[in-house]
Write a protein that holds these residues in place. Structure first.
Motif: not given
Ligand code: GDP
Ligand code: MG
Length: 719
Positions: A142-153
C-alpha cells in the motif's frame, strides 16, 4: 505557482550500497552541501532542486539495515525521520537482494512516515533472474513503488512524480503493517493503553511503534520513556511483557519481531517476485517450494487436514471411553443414592447426561486443538492460508478472509469477531455469511458420535469428508454471493510466511488449553443451562395413560423369572425394553416431542424422524447439546450394560441407516449457527436483515443438501 510554498523535505533511506548516493547525485546534480549530523562525525549530505515548480530539499541518510538502536547510523537515520518529519522518505531497495532490503522497509512503514519504494538495481535483479512486479508490490504494501536503475538515471522523474503525488494524498496514506500475532499484539495493546492511562503523549512517535521498541528492549526508547512521569511503571510492564513473550515463544521478543517481519516480507515477495534462473537455497524456501506449490499445495493441505481428523479420532478413542465409563459410573451412583423420581431424573438424565455427554468429547477436542496449535506454531497454517489465499482471490474475496474461516474451525463466535480485520464492508459480510460452514468444534462431537456408530472402521475419513464439504460449500457460496448480492472485487494483501520453527511445548499447551478451556467452561455454564431446559421440555407434560401397562409387564417378567421360566438376563432385558418404550412414549408426549413432531414433516424427505428433529432443535441453542439431547432421547431408563453406549443404540436402531446418518451430518454441518453466534452476527453486521438472511439461507441450504444426499442415495440404492 508554487514558489511561495515551503520546500518539500525528502529523505533517502536504504541499506548500504543500495545506490542511495547515486540517486542523490542524479537528483541534486551539483547542488549539494556536505555537513555533519549534529554532535557526530557522520556525514550529512543535503541538496536542493526544483521539480515541476516544487522546491525540494533532499537528504541522503546514512545507509542502514534496520532502525534499531545498535549503531550510530541507525540512530541518526531514525531520529532524523522521527524528529524532522520529512514529507516523504524514499526507500532505496536493492531489487537484486529484495528480501533483506525490505526488512528496513517494514520498519519505515511502522514509523508511519509516507514512504516511496525505489526498486533500484532492477537491471541486476533481472540479470539474476528475479523480476519484481512493482504494481503488485505496491498494492501489497500500500505504498508507491518505482523501478529505477541508478547509474543509468532511469526512473528518476517517476520517483519525483510519485513524491509529489504522495504529498498531495497524504491523508489517504495507510501502509501495510506487519501483524505480530495474537499474544504479541496483546502486549502491544497493553502498553499503548498504559500510555493513554498515564497520559504519556508523543509529539512525533507513534504509540504502537514505541510499544514495539519497548518490547524489543530498545535502549534509546527506554531512556526516553524513563524520563516521563510514570515512565518506570511502563518500563516494568514492558519487562513483564517481554518475559511472557520469551516463555511463550522460547525466543527473545527481538527475534520474534524479526521473524514476523521476514515472514511478512517473504509473503510479499512470494506474490510479487518471480524467479526465473535464480537458485533459492534457504531451507524454509525449499520446504515452501512444496508446501505452497501452486499445484501440490492444496492436496498437501487436504492431506494434513485428513491426517488431523484421523489422528483426533483414533487417539481420542481410548480416553473417550474412560470418560464415558466415568460418566456412566457417576450416573449409576446417583441412581443408587437418589430416590427414584423427578430429582433423580433431572440430575441423571438432565445434568449428568447433558454435561457429561459434552465432556466425553474433551479428549477429541483437545487433540484437535493440539494438532491445530502444532500446525500454527510451526508456521504451516500461514502456508495453508497462503495456499487458500490464491483460491480466495480467484473467487473474489480478500485473502485475509481465510483467517476468520480458519478460526471458524474452532468456534464461529471468535471467527465472526475476527472478520473485523477486513476493512472492506462487503468482504466482511461475505466472510461472515460463510463462516458457519467452517465446521466448528462444537459440531465435532456429533460427527464423532454418528460416524463411530455407522462407520466404525472409517470414522476419521467420514469426518474429514464432512469438514471438506463445509470448506467446499463455503467457497462455492463466496463465489455465489460475490456474483449476486455482493458484487465487486477486493484489494490484494500480504499473507505472511514466517520461517518454520520448532514450537515450544509451553506455547502448544497454552494454545491447546485456551481453546479446550473455553469448551469446558461452556459445558459448565451454557450447556448446563440448556441441558436443564431440554430436560424440562423432554419431561413435561408427563404422560399418565400409556399404550400398555409397562409396570404390570415388568412385574410379570419378574414373576416369570422367579418361577424359573426365564433367566435373570432375559428378565433384565425385558424390563429395560419396557422402561425404554415407556420413556420413549413419555418423550413423544412431552413439549420436546411435540416440537419434534411439528418439525418431522419438514425433515422427513431428508430421512430424519422427530427424534432427530428434537436434536436439531436443541442444536439451535448450542451445537454441543445435539449429542447430549440424543443421549437423553435414546438413553432414558437404560440398565443393560452391553448396549449402554449411545453409539450402539443408534447403530442398532432399525429406523436408521448410514444414508440417513450422512444426511443428518450434512444438515448439522450447514444449518443455522447457534444462538451465541447469531447474537455476535447481529452485533458485527449491525443488520437484522443480514442476520435473517444468514439464518434463512444456511438452513435452506442445509435442507437442500441433505435432501440431495438422502434422495440421491435412495435412488442409487444406498439405503
Ligand atoms: P549507497 O551506499 O547506497 O550510497 O550506494 P552507491 O550510490 O554508492 O552505489 C553503490 C554502487 O552501485 C555504485 O557503484 C553504483 O554505481 C552502483 N549502482 C547504483 N545504482 C545502480 C543500479 O541501479 N544498477 C546497477 N547495476 N548498479 C547501480
Ligand atoms: Mg552512499
Amino acid at each position: 505557482m508554487h514558489h511561495n510554498q515551503r520546500p518539500l523535505v525528502v529523505a533517502l533511506a536504504g541499506n548500504p550500497n543500495s545506490g542511495k548516493t547515486t540517486i542523490f547525485n542524479n537528483l541534486t546534480g551539483a547542488n549539494q552541501h556536505v555537513g555533519n549530523y549534529p554532535g557526530v562525525t557522520v556525514e550529512k549530505k543535503e541538496g536542493n532542486f526544483t521539480f515541476q515548480g516544487r522546491h525540494i530539499r533532499l537528504i541522503d541518510l546514512p545507509g542502514t539495515y534496520s532502525l534499531s538502536a545498535y549503531s550510530i547510523e541507525e540512530i541518526i537515520a531514525r531520529n532524523f525521520i522521527i524528529e524532522d518529519r520529512p514529507d516523504v522518505v524514499i526507500d532505496i531497495v536493492d531489487a537484486s537482494n529484495i528480501e533483506r532490503n525490505l526488512y528496513l522497509t517494514t520498519q519505515l512503514l511502522e514509523l508511519g512516515i509516507p514512504v516511496i519504494i525505489a526498486l533500484n538495481m532492477s537491471d541486476m535483479a533481472r540479470n539474476r533472474g528475479m523480476i519484481t512486479d512493482e504494481k503488485v508490490l505496491s498494492q501489497l504494501l500500500a505504498v508507491p513503488v518505482v523501478q529505477t536503475v541508478g547509474h543509468k538515471r532511469q526512473g528518476m522523474d517517476e520517483l519525483l512524480q510519485a513524491t509529489i503525488e504522495l504529498v498531495g494524498n497524504k491523508d489517504a496514506y495507510e501502509p501495510a503493517l506487519v501483524n505480530y500475532n495474537k499474544e504479541f499484539e496483546e502486549e502491544l495493546n497493553r502498553l499503548t493503553q498504559q500510555f493513554e492511562e498515564h497520559r504519556i503523549a508523543f509529539d512525533n512517535y507513534r504509540p504502537r511503534w514505541v510499544a514495539l521498541k519497548l518490547l524489543e528492549d530498545d535502549a534509546e526508547i527506554k531512556k526516553y520513556i524513563a524520563r516521563q512521569t510514570n515512565g518506570p511503571k511502563i518500563i516494568e510492564t514492558a519487562e513483564e511483557g517481554r518475559g511472557r513473550i520469551e516463555s511463550l515463544f522460547g525466543d527473545s521478543p527481538a527475534t520474534v519481531i524479526s521473524d514476523r517481519r521476514y515472514g511478512f516480507i517473504s509473503g510479499a515477495c512470494s506474490e510479487a517476485t518471480t524467479l526465473t534462473a535464480h537458485h533459492r537455497h534457504d531451507v524454509s524456501d525449499k520446504i515452501d517450494m512444496a508446501l505452497i506449490h501452486p499445484i501440490l499445495g492444496l492436496p498437501i493441505f487436504a492431506f494434513l487436514m485428513w491426517l488431523m481428523f484421523n489422528l483426533t479420532f483414533t487417539l481420542g478413542e481410548k480416553p473417550m471411553e474412560w470418560i464415558e465409563a466415568g460418566v456412566a459410573g457417576l450416573s449409576d451412583l446417583m441412581i443408587a443414592i437418589l430416590p427414584e423420581g423427578l430429582l433423580s431424573s433431572l440430575i441423571v438424565d438432565g445434568i449428568i447426561g447433558g454435561v457429561g455427554g459434552v465432556i466425553v468429547f474433551l479428549p477429541n477436542i483437545m487433540l484437535l486443538f493440539l494438532v491445530i496449535a502444532i500446525l500454527e506454531d510451526t508456521g504451516y497454517m500461514a502456508r495453508a492460508a497462503f495456499v487458500m489465499d490464491r483460491i480466495m482471490h480467484k473467487i473474489g474475496l480478500h485473502g485475509k478472509s481465510f483467517i476468520p474461516m480458519l478460526i471458524g474451525f474452532g468456534c464461529t463466535v471468535p471467527a465472526l469477531m475476527s472478520s473485523r480485520i477486513l476493512e472492506d464492508k462487503t468482504d466482511r459480510l461475505v466472510t461472515m455469511h460463510v463462516t458457519n460452514f467452517m465446521s466448528c468444534g462444537a459440531r465435532l462431537p456429533v460427527y464423532i458420535l454418528i460416524c463411530g456408530a455407522f462407520w466404525p472402521q472409517h470414522a476419521g475419513n467420514v469426518v474429514f469428508s464432512i469438514y471438506a464439504l463445509g470448506v467446499i460449500t463455503a467457497i462455492a457460496m463466496i463465489k455465489l454471493l460475490r456474483s449476486t448480492r455482493f458484487k465487486g472485487m477486493s484489494a490484494p494483501f500480504i499473507m505472511e510466511l514466517p520461517p518454520y520453527r520448532v514450537p515450544t511445548l509451553r506455547s502448544l499447551v497454552i494454545h491447546m488449553w485456551e481453546r479446550s478451556w473455553l469448551y469446558l467452561r461452556k459445558a459448565g455454564t451454557i450447556i448446563l443451562g440448556i441441558s436443564i431446559i431440554m430436560w424440562f421440555l423432554m419431561t413435561f407434560p408427563m404422560k399418565s395413560e400409556f399404550d400398555k401397562d409397562y409396570d404390570a409387564l415388568a412385574e410379570a417378567a419378574t414373576q416369570s423369572y422367579q418361577s424359573g421360566q426365564i433367566t435373570a438376563k432375559e428378565q433384565e432385558q425385558l424390563i429395560a425394553s419396557y422402561e425404554g418404550t415407556k420413556a420413549a412414549e413419555n418423550i413423544e408426549h412431552s413439549f420436546a416431542g411435540r416440537i419434534g413432531k411439528l418439525i418431522e414433516p419438514i425433515i422427513q424427505p431428508l430421512g430424519l424422524d422427530w427424534r432427530l428433529g428434537i436434536a436439531l432443535f436443541a442444536g439451535f441453542a448450542a451445537k454441543e447439546v445435539v449429542v447430549s439431547t440424543m443421549g437423553t432421547i435414546y438413553g432414558v431408563g437404560e440398565v443393560d450394560e452391553e448396549s449402554s453406549s449411545l453409539r450402539q443404540k443408534l447403530a442398532s436402531d432399525p429406523k436408521y441407516s448410514p444414508l440417513i446418518a450422512y444426511s443428518f451430518l450434512v444438515f448439522i454441518l450447514l444449518y443455522m449457527p447457534c444462538m451465541a453466534a447469531m447474537a455476535v452476527f447481529l452485533r458485527e453486521s449491525g443488520s437484522v436483515r443480514e442476520l435473517l438472511f444468514q439464518v434463512g439461507y444456511t438452513t435452506a441450504l442445509a435442507w437442500f443438501m441433505a435432501f440431495v444426499v438422502f434422495q440421491g442415495g435412495k435412488l442409487l440404492g444406498l439405503d
